[in-house]
Design a protein around this motif. Sequence first.
Motif, short mmCIF file in Angstrom:
data_model
loop_
_atom_site.label_atom_id
_atom_site.label_comp_id
_atom_site.label_asym_id
_atom_site.label_seq_id
_atom_site.Cartn_x
_atom_site.Cartn_y
_atom_site.Cartn_z
N GLY A 22 0.81 -1.21 0.00
CA GLY A 22 0.00 0.00 0.00
C GLY A 22 0.85 1.26 0.00
O GLY A 22 0.36 2.33 0.35
N TYR A 23 2.11 1.12 -0.40
CA TYR A 23 3.07 2.23 -0.39
C TYR A 23 3.16 2.85 1.00
O TYR A 23 3.39 4.03 1.15
N GLY A 24 2.97 2.00 2.02
CA GLY A 24 3.03 2.46 3.40
C GLY A 24 4.43 2.86 3.81
O GLY A 24 5.40 2.63 3.09
N PRO A 25 4.54 3.45 5.00
CA PRO A 25 5.84 3.96 5.43
C PRO A 25 6.84 2.85 5.77
O PRO A 25 6.46 1.77 6.19
N ALA A 26 8.10 3.18 5.58
CA ALA A 26 9.21 2.30 5.94
C ALA A 26 10.23 3.14 6.69
O ALA A 26 10.48 4.29 6.32
N SER A 57 7.17 12.17 5.14
CA SER A 57 7.63 11.57 6.38
C SER A 57 6.44 11.42 7.31
O SER A 57 5.59 12.30 7.41
N ILE A 58 6.38 10.27 7.97
CA ILE A 58 5.30 9.94 8.90
C ILE A 58 5.93 9.78 10.27
O ILE A 58 6.86 8.98 10.44
N ARG A 59 5.42 10.51 11.22
CA ARG A 59 5.95 10.41 12.59
C ARG A 59 5.29 9.28 13.35
O ARG A 59 4.22 8.82 13.00
N GLY A 60 5.96 8.87 14.41
CA GLY A 60 5.36 7.87 15.29
C GLY A 60 6.05 6.52 15.22
O GLY A 60 6.97 6.31 14.44
N VAL A 61 5.54 5.62 16.03
CA VAL A 61 6.12 4.29 16.15
C VAL A 61 6.10 3.54 14.82
O VAL A 61 7.04 2.85 14.47
N HIS A 62 5.03 3.68 14.09
CA HIS A 62 4.90 2.99 12.81
C HIS A 62 5.17 3.94 11.65
O HIS A 62 4.68 3.72 10.54
N GLY A 63 5.96 4.96 11.93
CA GLY A 63 6.25 5.97 10.92
C GLY A 63 7.44 5.60 10.05
O GLY A 63 7.91 4.48 10.04
N GLY A 64 7.88 6.59 9.35
CA GLY A 64 9.00 6.42 8.42
C GLY A 64 8.77 7.30 7.21
O GLY A 64 8.20 8.39 7.31
N TYR A 65 9.16 6.80 6.08
CA TYR A 65 8.97 7.52 4.82
C TYR A 65 8.10 6.69 3.90
O TYR A 65 8.16 5.47 3.91
N LYS A 66 7.30 7.39 3.10
CA LYS A 66 6.49 6.73 2.08
C LYS A 66 6.45 7.62 0.85
O LYS A 66 6.74 8.81 0.91
#
Length: 155
Positions: A22-26, A57-66
């Motif tokens: 789903g092109y989710g964050p990594a 950029s996505i913040r948080g525990v399950h964040g990262g870049y997408k």
Amino acid sequence: MKLTTRGQYSVKAMLDLSLQPGYGPASVSAIATRQYLPIPYLEKLLIELRRAGLVKSIRGVHGGYKLAKKPTQISLSDILTAVGESMVSESVDLHEARSTSANDTNLAADWVTLMVWRRLNEKLQAALASISLADLYYDARSWQAAQGEVTNYII
């Protein structure tokens, strides 16, 4: 023309992001581990890609870049430009050619050389703009299938 480490790492990181469900964050560390990239260098590249609007950029525990766009909407040219890579070949400057040419024959030869390089650069830029992340993904998957690799995906 040479694709530098900076350009290679940027393309590898973007292709890695395109493979996320789903092109989710990594996370940076996950990308770096999968692609064998140095984390500090990758972080700098991802910041530049974010500034260019290619990743979020996505913040948080399950964040990262997408990816900020679909893979079909991101070209190699977009990626390389975002990280300051220029794929323009070195060419002869016509004004420099005029000042160094001894006669009109040399100037004509220099002009022809300049025009050839300009045309080649235009074609190269068009080719880079026409290749998307989605194209690279399918090329990589085809190559992997031909090699007999099913699950392992390292770019």
